[in-house]
Design a protein around this motif. Structure first.
Motif, PDB file in Angstrom:
ATOM      1  N   SER A 122       6.554   2.483  -6.471  1.00  0.00           N
ATOM      2  CA  SER A 122       6.492   2.184  -5.042  1.00  0.00           C
ATOM      3  C   SER A 122       6.816   3.457  -4.266  1.00  0.00           C
ATOM      4  O   SER A 122       7.889   4.043  -4.423  1.00  0.00           O
ATOM      5  CB  SER A 122       7.496   1.071  -4.696  1.00  0.00           C
ATOM      6  OG  SER A 122       7.475   0.822  -3.315  1.00  0.00           O
ATOM      7  N   ASP A 123       5.854   3.886  -3.439  1.00  0.00           N
ATOM      8  CA  ASP A 123       6.047   5.146  -2.707  1.00  0.00           C
ATOM      9  C   ASP A 123       5.113   5.159  -1.508  1.00  0.00           C
ATOM     10  O   ASP A 123       4.208   4.345  -1.393  1.00  0.00           O
ATOM     11  CB  ASP A 123       5.765   6.341  -3.619  1.00  0.00           C
ATOM     12  CG  ASP A 123       6.568   7.585  -3.240  1.00  0.00           C
ATOM     13  OD1 ASP A 123       7.077   7.612  -2.109  1.00  0.00           O
ATOM     14  OD2 ASP A 123       6.668   8.485  -4.076  1.00  0.00           O
ATOM     15  N   SER A 124       5.336   6.123  -0.611  1.00  0.00           N
ATOM     16  CA  SER A 124       4.487   6.285   0.573  1.00  0.00           C
ATOM     17  C   SER A 124       4.512   7.736   0.995  1.00  0.00           C
ATOM     18  O   SER A 124       5.348   8.534   0.551  1.00  0.00           O
ATOM     19  CB  SER A 124       4.987   5.390   1.724  1.00  0.00           C
ATOM     20  OG  SER A 124       6.255   5.850   2.187  1.00  0.00           O
ATOM     21  N   LYS A 138      -2.638  10.954   1.751  1.00  0.00           N
ATOM     22  CA  LYS A 138      -2.836   9.510   1.714  1.00  0.00           C
ATOM     23  C   LYS A 138      -4.000   9.151   0.800  1.00  0.00           C
ATOM     24  O   LYS A 138      -3.913   8.221  -0.022  1.00  0.00           O
ATOM     25  CB  LYS A 138      -3.091   8.993   3.130  1.00  0.00           C
ATOM     26  CG  LYS A 138      -3.239   7.477   3.206  1.00  0.00           C
ATOM     27  CD  LYS A 138      -3.451   7.028   4.635  1.00  0.00           C
ATOM     28  CE  LYS A 138      -3.607   5.502   4.696  1.00  0.00           C
ATOM     29  NZ  LYS A 138      -3.838   5.026   6.075  1.00  0.00           N
TER      30      LYS A 138
END
Length: 615
Positions: A585-587, A480
């Protein structure tokens, strides 16, 4: 005595009395006797008069006062040898004819243990004074000489004690050791200008001023035996040398709590110092000792306050949750600054192995340091042993030779080691510095132990107990943070193929050993800042921050190959690879899902392979 002699002598005594009443300073014996012999010459119509004083060392009468200009200009040339013939005639009045129409009269003045004078004067042959009258002059002049000499001694004594009082007042008003030492030397030179003065001080006394100071050392005991005897016994020591024609007095500088040094006074051309001089020098030394002790106690109190502040600040800083390496580095810098040390090292002892801790100065990571570390560990046999050497004798084949050495053990709980402080200059560290270092190390060892325990606890919290890889929650946090700070990264999810069969065949203990083997292979094939973690069960994971997809695939293929070749019993692994890039866009969850899908594909399509899941 006839009428003419009586009148002449009465006139002389009247004028001598008037002169005596008018004279204000009798401290200078030569100047006073000059005035007396001038009066004698004028009143008795003499051609010349000379007053001599005996130098017992040279055994010669030296002209101290004279009306003869030739003698005044070159007094050394006109000395009178004190031979056996002269000794026998001291009590007589000697009258000799000079052959030029003049006669010379010679007689002694007051003979004592330490003082002998001689009067010699010339007069014409037709001089009307009889020999009996000259005897009267000799008798009265001896009295005059004796009284003037005593007055001169008393005045000089008074002057010296005034100087001593002034010096005592000045040195007791100062709390600076250098000022005290400087005033002691200045007073000695003022009172005894012809003497050579030295101060012998111990190694814990130092001054930056240009003073005649020598260090007391047992190594040079034979050379300065008198000084060492005075220092050890606290009693005045005297040395009289016929060969070198001098007297030496060693007076201990004593205070109420100890002896701080020795005053050495070398008196040229004096064989035996008078008792009055010995008493005065002793009193001056005691006054100096008292003042020096007060200054030392004041500076010691200031130093103790500063030392306590240093310990306080250091321990407070060490206890502010510093990492162990940061704490050590801070401690090294603090010791270098506080003790003006050149090299500082912390050595940990683990069984028969030594480990130089990070933060130690570069010297301790060099080959040259081994001789010093071996020496210290050989001398320090238990936790209570310490080492303080002012002039260390350590055999060093090459490199810099360090002569000042301090070593203090660090023993508390899991902390077992030693702190070593070095300097090239001999006797660079004082004993007070050594005591401060002991206190610093004693207090900081607890802080170091706490830092190690805290880091160990943190490691245990973020580390899987079986594999020593990171725990799953730490992996999540690092990925993260990387996705917030970095530009890209690659994630590899790993599964041991047919692991259930291994457990069924070999048992769960062998199964755990296989997991450990695979974990060790992962640790050996990734960088220090890469994250190897246990995902769960027989699944492991690797996150490669700032590593592109192609590089990540290469690492995954290498892991597959190494596991196949190096495990025993042999096993294979399957890898699912995913990656992310900035500005897409990612996580973390999606990154994991893609890797999981890729791993599932690898397992389903034959295992022992690497599969990549793109966006």
């Amino acid at each position: 005595m006839n009428v003419q002699e009586h009148d002449m002598y009465a006139s002389f005594k009247q004028k001598l009395f008037d002169w005596f009443l008018g004279e204000k300073d009798f401290s200078d014996l030569s100047r006073v006797m000059q005035a007396v012999i001038v009066l004698l010459k004028e009143e008795f119509k003499l051609l010349e008069v000379t007053f001599y004083l005996l130098n017992p060392l040279k055994k010669i009468f030296h002209p101290e006062a004279t009306t003869n200009r030739s003698i005044q200009s070159n007094p050394e040339r006109y000395g009178i040898p004190f031979d056996e013939r002269l000794k026998k005639g001291l009590d007589e009045v000697l009258v000799t004819e000079n052959g030029d129409g003049t006669k010379t009269v010679q007689f002694s003045l007051y003979f004592s243990e330490d003082s002998l004078g001689l009067i010699r004067f010339q007069f014409p042959e037709d001089w009307f004074i009889r020999d009996e009258f000259i005897g009267k002059i000799q008798k009265d002049f001896s009295k005059i000489f004796n009284k003037i000499r005593k007055i001169s001694q008393i005045l000089n004594e008074e002057k010296r004690y005034e100087q001593l009082h002034r010096a005592a007042t000045k040195i007791h008003s100062s709390m600076n050791i250098d000022d005290v030492l400087e005033e002691i030397v200045r007073t000695l030179k003022e009172v005894y200008p012809s003497f050579t003065c030295h101060l012998f001080l111990s190694h814990d006394s130092s001054t930056h001023r240009d003073l005649p100071i020598k260090l007391l050392s047992y190594e040079n005991e034979d050379e300065h035996m008198g000084a060492m005897q005075a220092y050890v016994t606290g009693q005045i020591q005297l040395e009289d040398s016929l060969a070198s024609k001098k007297s030496i007095i060693y007076a201990p500088i004593k205070g109420a709590q100890g002896i701080y040094g020795v005053i050495e006074m070398i008196a040229p051309t004096i064989m035996v110092l008078p008792k009055s001089e010995i008493r005065f020098i002793s009193l001056l030394a005691n006054t100096a000792g008292s003042a020096l002790e007060n200054a030392k106690l004041y500076e010691q109190s200031k130093r103790l306050v500063a030392d306590l502040q240093l310990i306080n600040e250091t321990i407070h800083h060490l206890n502010t949750n510093l990492r162990f390496q940061d704490a050590l580095q801070f401690m090294v810098e603090k010791i270098k600054t506080s003790f003006a040390a050149e090299e500082v090292g912390f050595v940990m002892i683990q069984g028969n192995e030594r480990k130089i801790l990070p933060g130690s100065t570069p010297f301790f990571h060099s080959r040259d340091a081994k001789a010093y570390i071996d020496f210290v560990l050989h001398r320090i046999q238990c936790s209570r042993d310490t080492l303080f050497l002012g002039d260390a004798k350590i055999n060093v084949q090459s490199g810099v030779v360090f002569r000042s050495l301090m070593a203090v053990p660090m023993m508390r709980g899991m902390m077992k080691g030693v702190a070593i402080v070095l300097h090239r200059e001999a006797y660079h560290f004082s004993f007070d510095m050594f005591k401060l270092l002991q206190s610093l190390i004693h207090h900081s060892t607890l802080a170091f132990t706490n830092a190690v325990l805290r880091e160990e606890l943190e490691r245990m919290v973020i580390t899987d107990r079986l594999t020593n890889l990171y725990a799953r929650h730490y992996l999540d946090e690092r990925i993260k943070r990387s996705m917030e700070e970095d530009g890209l990264g690659t994630f590899i999810l790993i599964d041991i193929d047919n692991f259930k069969k291994i457990n069924d065949t070999y048992g769960h203990q062998i199964g755990d050993e296989i997991i450990i083997q695979v974990a060790n292979i992962i640790k050996a094939n990734i960088r220090e800042n890469d994250i190897g973690a246990r995902w769960g069960g027989e699944e492991l994971a690797v996150y490669l921050p700032k590593v592109s997809l192609n590089a990540g695939i290469s690492i995954a293929n290498r892991l597959v190959q190494k596991v196949r070749e190096q495990t025993n019993p042999p096993v294979t692994i399957s890898c699912g690879v995913s990656y992310w890039k900035k500005n897409r866009s990612d996580s973390v969850k999606e990154l994991f899902n893609r890797a999981d899908e890729a791993l599932y594909t690898a397992k389903r399509t034959g295992k022992n392979r690497v599969v990549v899941q793109e966006y």
